[in-house]
Design a protein around this motif. Structure first.
Motif, PDB file in Angstrom:
ATOM      1  N   ASP A 128       0.831  -1.212   0.000  1.00  0.00           N
ATOM      2  CA  ASP A 128       0.000   0.000   0.000  1.00  0.00           C
ATOM      3  C   ASP A 128       0.863   1.258   0.000  1.00  0.00           C
ATOM      4  N   ALA A 129       1.950   1.221   0.767  1.00  0.00           N
ATOM      5  CA  ALA A 129       2.797   2.418   0.895  1.00  0.00           C
ATOM      6  C   ALA A 129       3.625   2.682  -0.352  1.00  0.00           C
ATOM      7  N   THR A 130       3.871   1.657  -1.164  1.00  0.00           N
ATOM      8  CA  THR A 130       4.752   1.820  -2.331  1.00  0.00           C
ATOM      9  C   THR A 130       4.031   1.652  -3.655  1.00  0.00           C
ATOM     10  N   ALA A 131       2.708   1.497  -3.633  1.00  0.00           N
ATOM     11  CA  ALA A 131       1.968   1.279  -4.884  1.00  0.00           C
ATOM     12  C   ALA A 131       2.141   2.433  -5.858  1.00  0.00           C
ATOM     13  N   HIS A 132       2.313   3.648  -5.334  1.00  0.00           N
ATOM     14  CA  HIS A 132       2.444   4.814  -6.222  1.00  0.00           C
ATOM     15  C   HIS A 132       3.754   4.797  -7.006  1.00  0.00           C
ATOM     16  N   LEU A 133       4.689   3.919  -6.638  1.00  0.00           N
ATOM     17  CA  LEU A 133       5.966   3.841  -7.352  1.00  0.00           C
ATOM     18  C   LEU A 133       5.899   2.924  -8.571  1.00  0.00           C
ATOM     19  N   THR A 134       4.797   2.212  -8.732  1.00  0.00           N
ATOM     20  CA  THR A 134       4.696   1.245  -9.829  1.00  0.00           C
ATOM     21  C   THR A 134       4.587   1.973 -11.170  1.00  0.00           C
ATOM     22  N   ARG A 135       5.411   1.576 -12.096  1.00  0.00           N
ATOM     23  CA  ARG A 135       5.400   2.127 -13.455  1.00  0.00           C
ATOM     24  C   ARG A 135       5.622   0.981 -14.439  1.00  0.00           C
ATOM     25  N   ASP A 136       5.033   1.119 -15.610  1.00  0.00           N
ATOM     26  CA  ASP A 136       5.292   0.171 -16.683  1.00  0.00           C
ATOM     27  C   ASP A 136       6.603   0.568 -17.363  1.00  0.00           C
ATOM     28  N   PRO A 137       7.625  -0.293 -17.356  1.00  0.00           N
ATOM     29  CA  PRO A 137       8.915   0.076 -17.963  1.00  0.00           C
ATOM     30  C   PRO A 137       8.802   0.466 -19.431  1.00  0.00           C
ATOM     31  N   MET A 138       7.829  -0.100 -20.162  1.00  0.00           N
ATOM     32  CA  MET A 138       7.673   0.289 -21.565  1.00  0.00           C
ATOM     33  C   MET A 138       7.199   1.725 -21.679  1.00  0.00           C
ATOM     34  N   ASP A 139       6.303   2.146 -20.797  1.00  0.00           N
ATOM     35  CA  ASP A 139       5.868   3.544 -20.805  1.00  0.00           C
ATOM     36  C   ASP A 139       7.042   4.472 -20.508  1.00  0.00           C
ATOM     37  N   LEU A 140       7.883   4.076 -19.566  1.00  0.00           N
ATOM     38  CA  LEU A 140       9.054   4.897 -19.243  1.00  0.00           C
ATOM     39  C   LEU A 140       9.994   4.989 -20.440  1.00  0.00           C
ATOM     40  N   LEU A 141      10.163   3.870 -21.155  1.00  0.00           N
ATOM     41  CA  LEU A 141      11.068   3.875 -22.301  1.00  0.00           C
ATOM     42  C   LEU A 141      10.512   4.718 -23.438  1.00  0.00           C
ATOM     43  N   ILE A 142       9.213   4.604 -23.697  1.00  0.00           N
ATOM     44  CA  ILE A 142       8.605   5.407 -24.760  1.00  0.00           C
ATOM     45  C   ILE A 142       8.684   6.884 -24.418  1.00  0.00           C
ATOM     46  N   ALA A 143       8.520   7.228 -23.132  1.00  0.00           N
ATOM     47  CA  ALA A 143       8.603   8.624 -22.726  1.00  0.00           C
ATOM     48  C   ALA A 143       9.991   9.198 -22.975  1.00  0.00           C
ATOM     49  N   GLN A 144      11.026   8.358 -22.929  1.00  0.00           N
ATOM     50  CA  GLN A 144      12.396   8.838 -23.147  1.00  0.00           C
ATOM     51  C   GLN A 144      12.805   8.835 -24.610  1.00  0.00           C
ATOM     52  N   THR A 145      12.315   7.856 -25.362  1.00  0.00           N
ATOM     53  CA  THR A 145      12.783   7.705 -26.738  1.00  0.00           C
ATOM     54  C   THR A 145      11.714   7.996 -27.776  1.00  0.00           C
ATOM     55  N   GLY A 146      10.440   7.868 -27.394  1.00  0.00           N
ATOM     56  CA  GLY A 146       9.370   8.001 -28.372  1.00  0.00           C
ATOM     57  C   GLY A 146       9.215   6.799 -29.264  1.00  0.00           C
ATOM     58  N   ARG A 147       9.955   5.733 -28.968  1.00  0.00           N
ATOM     59  CA  ARG A 147       9.909   4.525 -29.803  1.00  0.00           C
ATOM     60  C   ARG A 147       9.228   3.412 -29.024  1.00  0.00           C
ATOM     61  N   ALA A 148       8.374   2.675 -29.711  1.00  0.00           N
ATOM     62  CA  ALA A 148       7.746   1.509 -29.102  1.00  0.00           C
ATOM     63  C   ALA A 148       8.637   0.298 -29.313  1.00  0.00           C
ATOM     64  N   CYS A 149       8.193  -0.842 -28.769  1.00  0.00           N
ATOM     65  CA  CYS A 149       9.000  -2.041 -28.882  1.00  0.00           C
ATOM     66  C   CYS A 149       8.991  -2.550 -30.312  1.00  0.00           C
ATOM     67  N   PRO A 150      10.086  -3.211 -30.751  1.00  0.00           N
ATOM     68  CA  PRO A 150      10.122  -3.757 -32.106  1.00  0.00           C
ATOM     69  C   PRO A 150       9.160  -4.920 -32.266  1.00  0.00           C
ATOM     70  N   ARG A 151       8.950  -5.271 -33.520  1.00  0.00           N
ATOM     71  CA  ARG A 151       7.978  -6.336 -33.813  1.00  0.00           C
ATOM     72  C   ARG A 151       8.455  -7.665 -33.241  1.00  0.00           C
ATOM     73  N   LEU A 152       7.539  -8.412 -32.638  1.00  0.00           N
ATOM     74  CA  LEU A 152       7.855  -9.722 -32.115  1.00  0.00           C
ATOM     75  C   LEU A 152       7.823 -10.739 -33.245  1.00  0.00           C
ATOM     76  N   THR A 153       8.564 -11.825 -33.050  1.00  0.00           N
ATOM     77  CA  THR A 153       8.577 -12.869 -34.069  1.00  0.00           C
ATOM     78  C   THR A 153       7.236 -13.553 -34.170  1.00  0.00           C
ATOM     79  N   THR A 154       6.544 -13.669 -33.041  1.00  0.00           N
ATOM     80  CA  THR A 154       5.200 -14.220 -33.048  1.00  0.00           C
ATOM     81  C   THR A 154       4.316 -13.339 -32.217  1.00  0.00           C
ATOM     82  N   CYS A 155       3.107 -13.137 -32.650  1.00  0.00           N
ATOM     83  CA  CYS A 155       2.148 -12.342 -31.899  1.00  0.00           C
ATOM     84  C   CYS A 155       0.971 -13.222 -31.529  1.00  0.00           C
TER      85      CYS A 155
END
Length: 747
Positions: free
Chosen positions: A433-460
């Motif tokens: 409960d005390a640390t829930a506000h620290l949760t972030r999606d690492p992909m959102d953090l990466l997109i915020a820094q680079t503006g690039r999404a993840c590359p295409r996966l070999t299988t979807c």
């Protein structure tokens, strides 16, 4: 100073000495009274060790006889025939008590070295009334003797997490060893950890402590898989889900989706780590809030890797998903270390059928609680465990050893048994409960820094009707999403091919029509007969080549400004064709014939100008029926700001997900109140009392993401001869459909 003056100071010196002794005695008594029962017994033991050492050392072979007289003994020997008495030297001890026993530090003497202390350890254990005694080097000429009066392995302990940020990232405080010494494992540069053991012997409790200790750090983000539950609010991690940015249960499809998402994150980090961090390995700079260490916890891992046998469709499907899960986890373990991804796999028996050997054997850290067979012990700890019978986990099946694990000790050779503490559910819930506000999606953090999404996966992941939370091809919305995109692609392809065919036919007819006119004109002007037929093809082939080039460039989105020179040459060739066709009728004043001869060149000029523009427009237009209307669902997964209501509902995952939305077991939160999203998307504050979906206004598209989308669209058209759709952009870039639709419109 006279003798009388010295005698006058004597009472002061004696009083000061007595005061010091009294102060020491008071301090000792206060420390003894304030200590708990176990520490008091250890204090009494320490007194006994000091008092009996002079006598015990010679009997244990830990003394040496010095026959050389000291300088004072030589001066006091007035009779040269009298031999000085030899001295018996014993190591000097410093004894410190604790709850479990004593820690004794001693110096070595000639012929009394580390080896002699180790040989005497059983005698010291009996004399000091210790369960066991360990002797370890403590620097040159020094040893440390650890004597435990109470067996730490049989003493159950509890850990109360403080909620403080760990002093060093990736340090795992496991517990205490059989000598009550703290055991910590440095997980820096470690790709994976395996934890094995029988059910109920402490695997999950060990991982709970790890999560509680690391949760206060914003530089660590956690994702959970639990193969023994179906939903997030069930099982051992129900209290800790708030601190995880994603979680799935025993649904293989949902797990496969999340594994694909994590592999996409790993690939995106690999492609951008040099640009963002300036290094090749994240551990060169350490994890941070912007680039956190991603801890992937896979409990009951055999659920996701089981080798299914059978010929029915459902079994074949499960076997395919299990094989795919193993491949994806292998990717994370073997390639995720340098970008800051740590995989922890827990299972009951870490043999090859539970954790594939190509995953297990590349995890350098392994722990094992109680095991029933030697095969399981070897699978968890390696062949060397056969040589360490005391630490073999098959000897830990007694209920008294619940919470005791064996592992390879990092600071000394061999294996050590470790008592892991228990973390109460209330403490785990408090930390979450005390640390829930620290949760972030690492992909959102990466997109915020680079503006690039993840590359295409070999299988979807393929949408399946067996999972109601994933797209169902039978619903109208999904039909518009899946089939509408394909129908619009077919329509665009037909239109483009029609325009191209019309241009080709007009060019061919203009060539045939003008061939005879230009030939007659050349002969009338006196051009030699062999040369006269070659003039018209030169001009017409120039027009044809330019038309083909302009079509190709237009379909790839090249702007008209970049094709100015080719367009001018096209117009010049068209005007030249027109002049050659009408020159002969004009000279003979046959104006009607000149008008008829001008039709083909004029149409060729017109299509040379309009055709590329039409193709360019077809390339950039966005049909309204290609994809569903983008909307924000108003849901978040993971942290909830203070004062925000939390209600588990089956909703899709955030737009930053890599692959299809996470299935039903994923913990999803419906937000009542303002939501903070990454900078790449702007969402207005919804009505605080509303829980319905809120439409998303126009999105801000990062320029690097738009550039990558254009590159993907061009390569797609080259391969397939048709423009890419928003649905295909979503899968290629692993982004949400609203962002994909906005990118498709911007193309």
């Amino acid at each position: 100073m006279t003798v009388q003056e010295v005698n006058g100071y004597a009472p002061l010196v004696v009083g000061a000495g007595l005061a010091l002794i009294a102060t020491w005695a008071v301090w000792w008594i206060v420390r003894y009274i304030r200590a708990d029962t176990m520490t008091r017994a250890s204090i009494r033991q320490a007194v006994r060790v000091r008092r009996t050492w002079k006598r015990l050392a010679p009997m244990a072979g830990l003394s040496v006889t010095d026959k050389t007289p000291t300088a004072l003994a030589s001066l006091s020997n007035t009779d040269g025939n009298k031999t000085p008495k030899p001295r018996v030297l014993t190591p000097v001890l410093k004894v410190k008590p604790d709850r479990f026993g004593v820690v004794v530090r001693a110096n070595c003497l000639p012929k009394v070295s580390l080896e002699e202390f180790r040989k005497a350890a059983p005698y010291l254990a009996d004399a000091w009334r210790c369960t066991r005694v360990s002797v370890m080097p403590d620097g040159p000429g020094q040893v440390v003797i650890r004597g435990v009066r109470v067996d730490p392995l049989l003493t159950r302990t509890e850990h109360v997490p403080t909620g403080a940020v760990p002093a060093k990232a990736a340090t795992w405080h496991v517990g205490v060893d059989e000598y009550a010494q703290p055991v910590s494992v440095d997980l820096s540069e470690v790709p994976g950890v395996t934890v094995a053991g029988l059910p109920g012997f402490g695997k999950t409790s060990l991982i709970n402590r790890l999560v509680c200790d690391w949760a206060p750090s914003p530089a660590i983000q956690i994702v959970g898989f639990d193969g023994k539950v179906s939903k997030a609010h069930e099982g051992d991690y129900a209290d800790l889900v708030k601190r995880m940015f994603a979680f799935v249960g025993d649904d293989l499809e949902a797990a496969n989706t999340l594994f694909n998402r994590l592999v996409g994150l790993r690939r995106a980090r690999c492609s951008s780590i040099r640009a963002v961090l300036g290094v090749k390995s994240m551990w060169d700079v350490g994890p941070s809030a912007a680039w956190p260490l991603v801890v992937v916890i896979i409990d009951e891992a055999h659920t996701y890797f089981r080798d299914y046998k059978g010929s029915d469709p459902e079994t074949k499907k499960l076997a395919r998903l299990s094989a795919e899960n193993a491949r994806l986890v292998e990717d994370l373990v073997k390639k995720g270390r340098s970008v800051g991804m740590l995989v922890i796999l827990a299972t009951q028996k870490s043999t090859g059928d539970a954790i594939p050997t190509f995953i297990r054997d590349v995890c350098p850290v392994g722990l094992s609680f109680a095991q029933k067979t030697a095969e399981a012990a070897v699978a968890a700890l390696g062949e060397d465990i056969r040589n360490w019978d005391d630490a073999n986990p098959i000897n830990l099946q007694d209920p008294a050893y619940v919470g005791v694990a064996s592992m390879s000790h990092q600071s000394r050779p061999g294996f050590a048994r470790i008592r892991t503490p228990y973390v109460a559910d209330t403490d785990a819930a408090r930390i979450a409960d005390a640390t829930a506000h620290l949760t972030r999606d690492p992909m959102d953090l990466l997109i915020a820094q680079t503006g690039r999404a993840c590359p295409r996966l070999t299988t979807c992941p393929i949408p399946s009707a067996t999972n109601p939370k994933r797209p169902d091809p039978n619903t109208p919305e999904t039909s518009n999403y899946l089939e509408g995109g394909e129908s619009s692609m077919s329509e665009d392809r037909i239109t483009q091919r029609t325009v191209t065919a019309v241009m080709a036919v007009i060019a061919a007819l203009a060539f045939v029509f003008s061939f005879g006119n230009v030939w007659n004109l050349a002969l009338r002007l006196g051009v030699p007969a062999p040369i006269a037929p070659l003039i018209a093809p030169m001009v017409d082939l120039s027009v044809l080549g330019l038309l083909v080039a302009l079509r190709h460039l237009s379909l790839r989105g090249v702007t008209p400004e970049e094709m100015t020179a080719a367009t001018r040459l096209m117009h010049f060739s068209g005007l030249l064709t027109l002049a050659l066709n009408i020159a002969e009728p004009l000279t003979t004043r046959h104006y009607g014939r000149a008008a008829v001869d001008a039709v083909a060149p004029l149409l060729l000029l017109g299509w040379g100008t309009v055709g590329p523009q039409l193709l360019r427009a077809f390339h950039t237009v966005t049909r309204a029926g290609t994809a569903p209307t983008p909307a924000a669902t108003g849901t978040l997964q993971g942290p909830v700001p203070p004062g925000v209501g939390r209600e588990p509902v089956p909703e899709p995952a955030p737009d930053g997900d890599c692959g299809e939305p996470v299935a039903e077991p994923a913990p999803v939160v419906r937000i009542r109140g303002p939501v903070v999203l990454p900078d790449a998307v702007t969402v207005p504050d919804p009505d605080p009392t509303a829980t319905v979906a809120t439409p998303v206004p126009a999105m801000k598209i990062p320029h690097p993401l738009l550039t990558e989308a254009r590159s993907i669209a061009a390569s797609h058209h080259t391969e397939h001869g048709k423009p890419i759709t928003a649905a295909q952009l979503k899968l290629r870039l692993c982004i949400g459909l609203p962002m994909a639709t906005a990118l498709h419109a911007a193309l």
